[in-house]
Design an enzyme around this catalytic site. Structure first.
Site, PDB file in Angstrom:
ATOM      1  N   LYS A  28      -4.658   6.322  14.968  1.00  0.00           N
ATOM      2  CA  LYS A  28      -5.585   7.048  14.100  1.00  0.00           C
ATOM      3  C   LYS A  28      -6.810   7.394  14.950  1.00  0.00           C
ATOM      4  O   LYS A  28      -7.550   6.492  15.361  1.00  0.00           O
ATOM      5  CB  LYS A  28      -6.026   6.158  12.932  1.00  0.00           C
ATOM      6  CG  LYS A  28      -4.935   5.849  11.902  1.00  0.00           C
ATOM      7  CD  LYS A  28      -5.409   4.747  10.953  1.00  0.00           C
ATOM      8  CE  LYS A  28      -4.565   4.632   9.711  1.00  0.00           C
ATOM      9  NZ  LYS A  28      -4.899   3.394   8.941  1.00  0.00           N
TER      10      LYS A  28
ATOM     11  N   GLN B 280       0.809  -1.226   0.000  1.00  0.00           N
ATOM     12  CA  GLN B 280       0.000   0.000   0.000  1.00  0.00           C
ATOM     13  C   GLN B 280       0.844   1.279   0.000  1.00  0.00           C
ATOM     14  O   GLN B 280       0.518   2.236  -0.711  1.00  0.00           O
ATOM     15  CB  GLN B 280      -0.937  -0.003   1.207  1.00  0.00           C
ATOM     16  CG  GLN B 280      -1.837   1.220   1.283  1.00  0.00           C
ATOM     17  CD  GLN B 280      -2.814   1.112   2.427  1.00  0.00           C
ATOM     18  OE1 GLN B 280      -3.783   0.371   2.353  1.00  0.00           O
ATOM     19  NE2 GLN B 280      -2.551   1.833   3.497  1.00  0.00           N
TER      20      GLN B 280
ATOM     21  N   GLU C  19      -3.101   9.272  -1.437  1.00  0.00           N
ATOM     22  CA  GLU C  19      -2.298  10.042  -0.477  1.00  0.00           C
ATOM     23  C   GLU C  19      -1.182  10.823  -1.166  1.00  0.00           C
ATOM     24  O   GLU C  19      -0.214  11.240  -0.533  1.00  0.00           O
ATOM     25  CB  GLU C  19      -1.731   9.108   0.591  1.00  0.00           C
ATOM     26  CG  GLU C  19      -2.837   8.428   1.389  1.00  0.00           C
ATOM     27  CD  GLU C  19      -2.357   7.818   2.701  1.00  0.00           C
ATOM     28  OE1 GLU C  19      -1.204   8.038   3.097  1.00  0.00           O
ATOM     29  OE2 GLU C  19      -3.152   7.117   3.328  1.00  0.00           O
TER      30      GLU C  19
ATOM     31  N   ASP D 283      -1.194  -1.335  12.685  1.00  0.00           N
ATOM     32  CA  ASP D 283      -2.249  -0.363  12.385  1.00  0.00           C
ATOM     33  C   ASP D 283      -3.591  -1.088  12.531  1.00  0.00           C
ATOM     34  O   ASP D 283      -4.236  -1.020  13.589  1.00  0.00           O
ATOM     35  CB  ASP D 283      -2.023   0.185  10.963  1.00  0.00           C
ATOM     36  CG  ASP D 283      -3.191   0.976  10.404  1.00  0.00           C
ATOM     37  OD1 ASP D 283      -4.136   1.282  11.153  1.00  0.00           O
ATOM     38  OD2 ASP D 283      -3.181   1.299   9.200  1.00  0.00           O
TER      39      ASP D 283
END
Ligand code: PGA
Ligand code: ZN
Length: 432
Positions: free
Chosen positions: A339, A164, A207, A314
């Site tokens: 996050k 990713q 992003e 994550d």
């Protein structure tokens, strides 16, 4: 006078053009705070719940009018009259108003927007920057080291590689401004390298990274290393690499599928592949190398990776203190991605941060792939001394909003005669 007077919600858009929740909180003294909730694409199974309308006639079912209504009704009623400066108490009240662990009743997107907007209003009421308000003015400022996306794949760049994010970590930079300039140079070097090899580079991923049509995943490491050389920076010395495998997205039945390479690997094989990449390239951080249910795979991988590599959870941890504790007990990682929208409130995010710190884990604060023009994430990174921050690439305004705020904080401290320093989590060459 910093009592909360009005809480208003509205339906906004994130950087992918998907609806999300916006909120404005106004205090009795006239101070106001505003925030728009970010939203992920490669989400973990155990994240706090993002409430969507599921009405196929609006925004393909992704509207958030129900969450927005919850902001103006139940959540507003819960916090009206509270002192916005007491953000942990406000957050406790918000979590209690929802009443579920995953915030599925009112929506974590609704709850987070109110949590952020009221904390920002509290800082405004005190006339103090958000990072000072959150950090309660502890000593010199520490700016987190940025981890900057250069090559994108997976759910953020359809048709590109399976990994990713391949990121650059400017670990030997002396200031934040230098760190971000080095990352910019590496991205530029990588773009020039890709153009020379005949690849298109004008279209960027969610992003802001380059979505390159590479034949093998590890070609992304190779081209970023070439990009660093081109920029006159020494890979492994001035700058290093990081990778987010986002392995949940690779799952195909019991296997992990690397589609560009036509290979399917089991947990052990993927772990061995990732460890081999870490030996072959100057990688200092590996995120979500395996799925969020593969606890035993994570433990074996932690054992197998070179000692200097940071193993970052994550989707594995989803900014959840309980899952971080489980990770610590099973030696599944040594760092936690944070996050706020995985947790639902600032206070829960801080709880995850403190749990990580108590476990001796490093922390990396992160934006989402669907983010907003809001800068508050930068203030969280400084106020909470997260050590590292991951926001995306050096372009697209939802990304640069955070870098620009960090640049502003660094410049303001210097102008004011104070001191700040860039965090150096990799300086001693070993993972925690
Ligand atoms: P997401 O991507 O926001 O799509 O989850 C960011 C990440 O995986 O770190
Ligand atoms: Zn990730």
């Amino acid at each position: 006078m910093s009592e909360i007077a009005h809480v208003r919600g509205w339906e906004a858009f994130d950087s992918r053009g998907t609806p999300t929740v916006g909120c404005t909180v106004t205090l009795r003294d006239g101070s106001a705070g505003r925030a728009v909730a970010p939203s992920g694409a490669s989400t973990g199974r155990y994240e706090a719940h993002e409430l969507r309308d599921e009405d196929a006639n609006r925004f393909e079912g992704r509207g958030v009018s129900r969450a927005v209504r919850n902001v103006g009704t139940e959540l507003a009623d819960a916090v009206r009259g509270m002192d916005a400066r007491e953000w942990r108490a406000v957050d406790a009240r918000l979590a209690a108003a929802d009443g579920t662990e995953s915030m599925e009743r009112l929506g974590a997107n609704a709850v987070l927007a109110v949590s952020l907007a009221s904390c920002i209003a509290g800082a405004a009421s005190e006339r103090t920057p958000l990072h000072v308000h959150l950090g309660e003015g502890r000593g010199d400022l520490e700016i987190p080291l940025p981890m900057v996306n250069v090559v994108s794949g997976g759910a953020h760049a359809s048709g590109a590689i399976d990994l990713q994010d391949v990121l650059v970590v400017p670990l030997a930079a002396g200031t934040f401004a230098e760190a971000i300039a080095w990352a910019w140079q590496v991205r530029r070097g990588t773009r020039l390298e890709a153009e020379e090899r005949g690849m298109p580079t004008a279209l960027v991923a969610d992003e802001g990274g380059l979505g390159l049509p590479l034949a093998r995943n590890e070609d992304a490491f190779e081209i970023v290393v070439s990009g660093a050389h081109r920029a006159g920076l020494e890979p492994g010395v001035d700058v290093a690499l990081a990778v987010d495998v986002a392995a949940n997205q690779l799952q195909d039945g019991d296997a992990y599928r690397l589609a560009v390479e036509g290979r399917a690997l089991d947990s052990d094989e993927l772990g061995a592949q990732v460890a081999a990449w870490c030996e072959a390239y100057p990688i200092v951080s590996v995120e979500d190398a395996l799925s969020d249910d593969d606890w035993s795979g994570w433990t074996s991988l932690a054992d197998r990776l070179p000692a200097h590599v940071q193993l970052l959870g994550d989707d594995l941890f989803v900014t959840n203190a309980e899952r971080i504790r489980r990770g610590y007990e099973s030696k599944a990682a040594n760092a936690v991605l944070l996050k706020p929208n995985q947790a639902g409130t600032l206070a829960r995010t801080e709880q995850a941060l403190l749990t990580a710190r108590d476990s001796g884990y490093r922390t990396v604060l992160s934006a989402r792939s669907g983010d907003t023009e809001d800068p508050w994430l930068a203030d969280l990174g400084v106020g909470w001394r997260t050590g590292q921050i991951k926001v995306g690439s050096t372009m697209r305004s939802e990304r640069t909003a955070k870098w620009n705020r960090l640049l502003e904080i660094e410049a303001e401290v210097e102008a004011g005669g104070g001191t700040s320093r860039l965090a150096t989590p990799f300086r001693d060459g070993t993972a925690p």
